[in-house]
Design an enzyme around this catalytic site. Sequence first.
Site, PDB file in Angstrom:
ATOM      1  N   GLU A   1       5.200   3.837  -2.228  1.00  0.00           N
ATOM      2  CA  GLU A   1       6.119   3.917  -3.359  1.00  0.00           C
ATOM      3  C   GLU A   1       5.894   2.657  -4.191  1.00  0.00           C
ATOM      4  O   GLU A   1       5.938   1.543  -3.639  1.00  0.00           O
ATOM      5  CB  GLU A   1       7.569   3.964  -2.846  1.00  0.00           C
ATOM      6  CG  GLU A   1       8.545   4.146  -3.988  1.00  0.00           C
ATOM      7  CD  GLU A   1      10.009   4.115  -3.564  1.00  0.00           C
ATOM      8  OE1 GLU A   1      10.290   4.048  -2.358  1.00  0.00           O
ATOM      9  OE2 GLU A   1      10.845   4.129  -4.477  1.00  0.00           O
TER      10      GLU A   1
ATOM     11  N   ARG B   1       6.054   1.614  12.999  1.00  0.00           N
ATOM     12  CA  ARG B   1       5.841   0.603  11.958  1.00  0.00           C
ATOM     13  C   ARG B   1       5.245  -0.647  12.585  1.00  0.00           C
ATOM     14  O   ARG B   1       5.547  -0.981  13.724  1.00  0.00           O
ATOM     15  CB  ARG B   1       7.170   0.185  11.333  1.00  0.00           C
ATOM     16  CG  ARG B   1       7.850   1.205  10.527  1.00  0.00           C
ATOM     17  CD  ARG B   1       9.136   0.623   9.957  1.00  0.00           C
ATOM     18  NE  ARG B   1       8.928   0.156   8.602  1.00  0.00           N
ATOM     19  CZ  ARG B   1       8.872   0.959   7.547  1.00  0.00           C
ATOM     20  NH1 ARG B   1       9.019   2.241   7.682  1.00  0.00           N
ATOM     21  NH2 ARG B   1       8.683   0.473   6.336  1.00  0.00           N
TER      22      ARG B   1
ATOM     23  N   LYS C   1       9.951  -3.924   1.607  1.00  0.00           N
ATOM     24  CA  LYS C   1       9.755  -4.343   0.217  1.00  0.00           C
ATOM     25  C   LYS C   1      11.072  -4.747  -0.429  1.00  0.00           C
ATOM     26  O   LYS C   1      11.118  -5.650  -1.262  1.00  0.00           O
ATOM     27  CB  LYS C   1       9.107  -3.205  -0.585  1.00  0.00           C
ATOM     28  CG  LYS C   1       7.621  -3.094  -0.336  1.00  0.00           C
ATOM     29  CD  LYS C   1       7.020  -1.932  -1.091  1.00  0.00           C
ATOM     30  CE  LYS C   1       7.359  -0.636  -0.417  1.00  0.00           C
ATOM     31  NZ  LYS C   1       6.758   0.536  -1.028  1.00  0.00           N
TER      32      LYS C   1
HETATM   33  P1  ATP Z   1       9.133  -0.761   2.983  1.00  0.00           P
HETATM   34  O1  ATP Z   1      10.407  -0.631   3.725  1.00  0.00           O
HETATM   35  O2  ATP Z   1       8.351  -1.939   3.375  1.00  0.00           O
HETATM   36  O3  ATP Z   1       9.311  -0.656   1.533  1.00  0.00           O
HETATM   37  P2  ATP Z   1       8.248   1.884   2.944  1.00  0.00           P
HETATM   38  O4  ATP Z   1       7.989   2.791   4.071  1.00  0.00           O
HETATM   39  O5  ATP Z   1       9.410   2.182   2.078  1.00  0.00           O
HETATM   40  O6  ATP Z   1       8.262   0.441   3.499  1.00  0.00           O
HETATM   41  P3  ATP Z   1       6.138   2.916   1.365  1.00  0.00           P
HETATM   42  O7  ATP Z   1       5.582   2.368   0.112  1.00  0.00           O
HETATM   43  O8  ATP Z   1       6.973   4.137   1.287  1.00  0.00           O
HETATM   44  O9  ATP Z   1       6.982   1.761   2.035  1.00  0.00           O
HETATM   45  O10 ATP Z   1       5.011   3.064   2.455  1.00  0.00           O
HETATM   46  C1  ATP Z   1       3.752   3.646   2.236  1.00  0.00           C
HETATM   47  C2  ATP Z   1       3.199   4.063   3.558  1.00  0.00           C
HETATM   48  O11 ATP Z   1       3.025   2.943   4.393  1.00  0.00           O
HETATM   49  C3  ATP Z   1       4.113   5.015   4.267  1.00  0.00           C
HETATM   50  O12 ATP Z   1       3.335   6.026   4.879  1.00  0.00           O
HETATM   51  C4  ATP Z   1       4.786   4.167   5.279  1.00  0.00           C
HETATM   52  O13 ATP Z   1       5.159   4.941   6.386  1.00  0.00           O
HETATM   53  C5  ATP Z   1       3.710   3.137   5.607  1.00  0.00           C
HETATM   54  N1  ATP Z   1       4.320   1.879   6.033  1.00  0.00           N
HETATM   55  C6  ATP Z   1       5.277   1.181   5.410  1.00  0.00           C
HETATM   56  N2  ATP Z   1       5.636   0.095   6.107  1.00  0.00           N
HETATM   57  C7  ATP Z   1       4.876   0.108   7.223  1.00  0.00           C
HETATM   58  C8  ATP Z   1       4.773  -0.745   8.369  1.00  0.00           C
HETATM   59  N3  ATP Z   1       5.540  -1.830   8.490  1.00  0.00           N
HETATM   60  N4  ATP Z   1       3.882  -0.425   9.316  1.00  0.00           N
HETATM   61  C9  ATP Z   1       3.102   0.662   9.198  1.00  0.00           C
HETATM   62  N5  ATP Z   1       3.145   1.498   8.150  1.00  0.00           N
HETATM   63  C10 ATP Z   1       4.027   1.236   7.174  1.00  0.00           C
HETATM   64 MG    MG Z   2       9.582   4.166   1.241  1.00  0.00          MG
END
Ligand code: ATP
Ligand code: MG
Length: 697
Positions: A35, A262, A272
Amino acid sequence: MAEETKSLNFIEQIVEDDLANGLDKSKLRFRFPPEPNGYLHIGHAASICLNFGLGLRYNAPVNLRFDDTNPAKEEQEYVDAIKNDVQWLGFKWDQVLYSSDYFQQLYDWTIDLINDGKAYVDEQSSEEIREQKGTPTSPGTNSPYRDRPISENLELFQKMKDGAFDEGAVVLRAKIDMQHNNMHMRDPILYRVLKKSHHRTGDDWCIYPMYDWTHGESDYLEQISHSFCTLEFKSHRELYDWYLDQVVDSEKIRPKQREFARRNLSYTVMSKRKLLQLVESGAVNGWDDPRMPTISGLRRRGYTPESIVNFSKISGIAKRDSITDVALLEFCIRDYLNKIAPRVMAVLDPLKIVITNYPEDKEEFVDANYNDYEEGFGSRAVPFSREIYIEKEDFREEANKKFFRLKLGGEVRLKNTYIIKANEVIKDSEGNIIEVHCTYDEDSKSGSGTEASKRKVKGTLHWVSIKHAEKVEVRLYDRLFTDEAPDGHKERDFKDFINPNSLAIGTAFVEPSLKNSEVGDKFQFQRKGYFCVDTDSNTDKLIFNKTVGLKDSFAKIEKKASQPAKNDSFEKVGPLAGKYLKARSDEDKNEIKSEIAGLSQNISFNFLLSPMQIAKSNKEILACLLVLGSGIEITENKEFDGFITNILKSNNSTIKVEGIKYILNNTMLKTKFNSDLNTLKTTDKNSYVRNLLEEQL
Ligand code: ATP
Ligand code: MG
């Protein structure tokens, strides 16, 4: 080597199984779906390496898909940064796509849903909707608007789209089941009103689809075969599938969602949203602050793509959440820089040395290798003169025999050049040492071939010639948080744990060969650590970030972790294995297994190797086997193979059956022990074993 010999991780196993069950390899397609609401972090790197790694492994396309359904938080800046980071890590996407590309298609499908009586407009407040949702243990209640006629829903949804409603006034919900035991299935929201400009579609829309409705359908539209996401989406999988059921054409690929843990890193936060708070509150200087766990921060700090990819590889893909020690990440960059960084001299905390028997106007150049142990690094000429700096900590007026540096009356070699002897200390009025007067042995120059040059003195110090030195800024970093898991405290805000001393700015004197360094150049400052040129540098002033120190704290941590007696979790597995041997019902057995699975989170394969080798009793053997069976990642290993071979020969049927099931669950092991299994299939005394293998092989 790791790639071929390492066992498959469980995600690769899922793909392998699908291929074995008839999925056409040419239909494999993956995606990485960030995202664009922030910069990528080291957790994302795990997902990037996983998805793009699968693409490389199977020669399959991988899309970069921006999951941009929330205009309130998303920005073009983030899109650009994300693209840049993925490329920097060394990966190539097939296409760059956006969920917002599918807004019209999603809308059209939504109209179909309404026409099928599967969606309705709800005019309740979000508060009321939440209250009706029920709890995991009590069912929800139906909305009073749930059964409004299709025509009314169509009309109201049109009005939503036309902007007739304020934000929050209405939502469109899927009509599934308010009594469903999965909360996500209790009439989830499909669309909400958001009167915000979208970074790509501008003001075309004022209704935006929710994540669940968007993600699976985007996967389907792109014909993604495997949609890998993090564990928090596990409970969404049923909804993902329900939504797909509404649109899927059986001729086409139906995407499969599967989840992995994660990546969390100690002493930092990863979300983020939280990283944005650090940026906005000024706790750090932007997303690419070298203390941030972002890809851009790590890059600026001096990390290389290779070290980050290697970190992802070593840490593996897990089924359960855990925290990875930041020391492992540091180990990876240190290991890489050790191979590539030229060694140079810089003094961070200077003490002036005057070599009293060296002519005042003289200067000479000494040839210094960039790396004394590896070929191919070359060398440079380093100027030497009567006045030099050494590190303050490298001199003491008095010291015992163990102090191998310079002390009054003692000798030391200056790296690449002469042996000097300290004769006199000059102090200021407060008694601080401000200068040390030394003499040098003119015949002792390194590499000159003289007797004196071969003379052994205990210590060798780095130094810089004062009149030739370049004054630079150095930025020394400590952990950004003082707590191992800053966001792991219920009652405290993670920002309470910010380390007030995470950045120390100092000056250093570096040898003149560094004058023309460029942003991103990486060096080992001898005896001080790895440093790289920061983006804030300009022609007047060089700034160096300390990437990481020279000492390997990870080796110590590993050693500690692998002492058998120290693993409390494994201690608890023993008695459970004893119970398991006596358990009669599957229910009892499953209960024990799930308890062991919990404990296994704290048990590594490396740790398990030693109990595997010394296990004698059935209980001890089964304890190891049940930990393995809970899904811990294994690597190619002779001792492990021996352990499995013995299991197949065990006289205890519980152990043998567990062992067989374990092998059958893993394609690599199945291949490796194929002939043993085939022998057992026909010859084993136990008919259950023979039948099991008959079915599975
Ligand atoms: P954040 O909470 O850090 O914003 P998010 O899941 O909202 O994480 P996204 O941009 O939606 O962030 O993530 C893109 C991809 O990366 C998704 O498939 C998510 O599952 C994966 N991802 C995000 N954070 C992690 C992590 N800490 N470890 C492994 N994969 C991750
Ligand atoms: Mg997300």
